[in-house]
Scaffold this motif. Sequence first.
Motif, PDB file in Angstrom:
ATOM      1  N   SER A  26      -8.344   2.122  -2.697  1.00 30.88           N
ATOM      2  CA  SER A  26      -8.498   2.374  -1.268  1.00 30.88           C
ATOM      3  C   SER A  26      -7.138   2.230  -0.581  1.00 30.88           C
ATOM      4  N   GLN A  27      -7.080   2.682   0.652  1.00 35.75           N
ATOM      5  CA  GLN A  27      -5.857   2.533   1.456  1.00 35.75           C
ATOM      6  C   GLN A  27      -5.500   1.046   1.578  1.00 35.75           C
ATOM      7  N   ALA A  28      -6.497   0.205   1.786  1.00 37.63           N
ATOM      8  CA  ALA A  28      -6.255  -1.235   1.922  1.00 37.63           C
ATOM      9  C   ALA A  28      -5.661  -1.827   0.649  1.00 37.63           C
ATOM     10  N   GLU A  29      -6.163  -1.404  -0.500  1.00 45.08           N
ATOM     11  CA  GLU A  29      -5.634  -1.911  -1.773  1.00 45.08           C
ATOM     12  C   GLU A  29      -4.197  -1.443  -1.994  1.00 45.08           C
ATOM     13  N   LEU A  30      -3.906  -0.223  -1.585  1.00 46.43           N
ATOM     14  CA  LEU A  30      -2.557   0.314  -1.742  1.00 46.43           C
ATOM     15  C   LEU A  30      -1.541  -0.387  -0.845  1.00 46.43           C
ATOM     16  N   THR A  31      -1.959  -0.767   0.331  1.00 44.46           N
ATOM     17  CA  THR A  31      -1.019  -1.311   1.323  1.00 44.46           C
ATOM     18  C   THR A  31      -1.057  -2.834   1.432  1.00 44.46           C
ATOM     19  N   ARG A  32      -1.874  -3.489   0.650  1.00 47.15           N
ATOM     20  CA  ARG A  32      -2.031  -4.945   0.746  1.00 47.15           C
ATOM     21  C   ARG A  32      -0.690  -5.669   0.606  1.00 47.15           C
ATOM     22  N   ASP A  33       0.115  -5.268  -0.358  1.00 44.77           N
ATOM     23  CA  ASP A  33       1.436  -5.863  -0.578  1.00 44.77           C
ATOM     24  C   ASP A  33       2.469  -4.893  -0.004  1.00 44.77           C
ATOM     25  N   HIS A  34       3.024  -5.250   1.144  1.00 42.48           N
ATOM     26  CA  HIS A  34       3.930  -4.337   1.851  1.00 42.48           C
ATOM     27  C   HIS A  34       5.132  -3.916   0.994  1.00 42.48           C
ATOM     28  N   GLY A  35       5.732  -4.858   0.302  1.00 35.05           N
ATOM     29  CA  GLY A  35       6.884  -4.530  -0.545  1.00 35.05           C
ATOM     30  C   GLY A  35       6.528  -3.523  -1.628  1.00 35.05           C
ATOM     31  N   GLN A  36       5.378  -3.724  -2.240  1.00 33.21           N
ATOM     32  CA  GLN A  36       4.928  -2.795  -3.276  1.00 33.21           C
ATOM     33  C   GLN A  36       4.616  -1.432  -2.678  1.00 33.21           C
ATOM     34  N   TRP A  37       4.004  -1.409  -1.490  1.00 32.46           N
ATOM     35  CA  TRP A  37       3.703  -0.160  -0.803  1.00 32.46           C
ATOM     36  C   TRP A  37       4.986   0.627  -0.546  1.00 32.46           C
ATOM     37  N   VAL A  38       6.013  -0.051  -0.074  1.00 30.33           N
ATOM     38  CA  VAL A  38       7.295   0.605   0.188  1.00 30.33           C
ATOM     39  C   VAL A  38       7.869   1.167  -1.110  1.00 30.33           C
ATOM     40  N   GLU A  39       7.754   0.427  -2.198  1.00 36.58           N
ATOM     41  CA  GLU A  39       8.247   0.898  -3.494  1.00 36.58           C
ATOM     42  C   GLU A  39       7.461   2.128  -3.954  1.00 36.58           C
ATOM     43  N   ILE A  40       6.151   2.109  -3.791  1.00 37.48           N
ATOM     44  CA  ILE A  40       5.312   3.262  -4.166  1.00 37.48           C
ATOM     45  C   ILE A  40       5.741   4.495  -3.373  1.00 37.48           C
ATOM     46  N   LEU A  41       5.927   4.328  -2.078  1.00 31.74           N
ATOM     47  CA  LEU A  41       6.374   5.440  -1.243  1.00 31.74           C
ATOM     48  C   LEU A  41       7.730   5.958  -1.682  1.00 31.74           C
ATOM     49  N   SER A  42       8.631   5.055  -2.009  1.00 30.76           N
ATOM     50  CA  SER A  42       9.970   5.443  -2.440  1.00 30.76           C
ATOM     51  C   SER A  42       9.923   6.244  -3.739  1.00 30.76           C
ATOM     52  N   VAL A  43       9.140   5.751  -4.696  1.00 33.71           N
ATOM     53  CA  VAL A  43       9.008   6.466  -5.978  1.00 33.71           C
ATOM     54  C   VAL A  43       8.441   7.860  -5.735  1.00 33.71           C
TER      55      VAL A  43
END
Length: 86
Positions: A26-43
């Motif tokens: 879900s969107q919530a699971e993807l964005t729960r960890d902000h640092g990881q979310w930023v890394e996912i977006l960057s990749v």
Amino acid sequence: QVLDFLNMPRDITERVTAMGRIFGLSQAELTRDHGQWVEILSVCGHCTDRGACARLLAKGSAARPDQAPFCGNHATFDSLAATAAA
């Protein structure tokens, strides 16, 4: 890093969210960890397989994680899905 994000494709959030759904996230699971979310977006933003991604995302609910070996976030999505299932 700010300039990097400003130069990313405009559909990056939608692509990541749609690919995450393929992995059952879900969107919530993807964005729960902000640092990881930023890394996912960057990749995703630096991906050279946007065509393969678009073809898979076009399958909608028929798409499966094993059809996304090209995805640079595949391992991260797998890990998040395993954590969510636990």
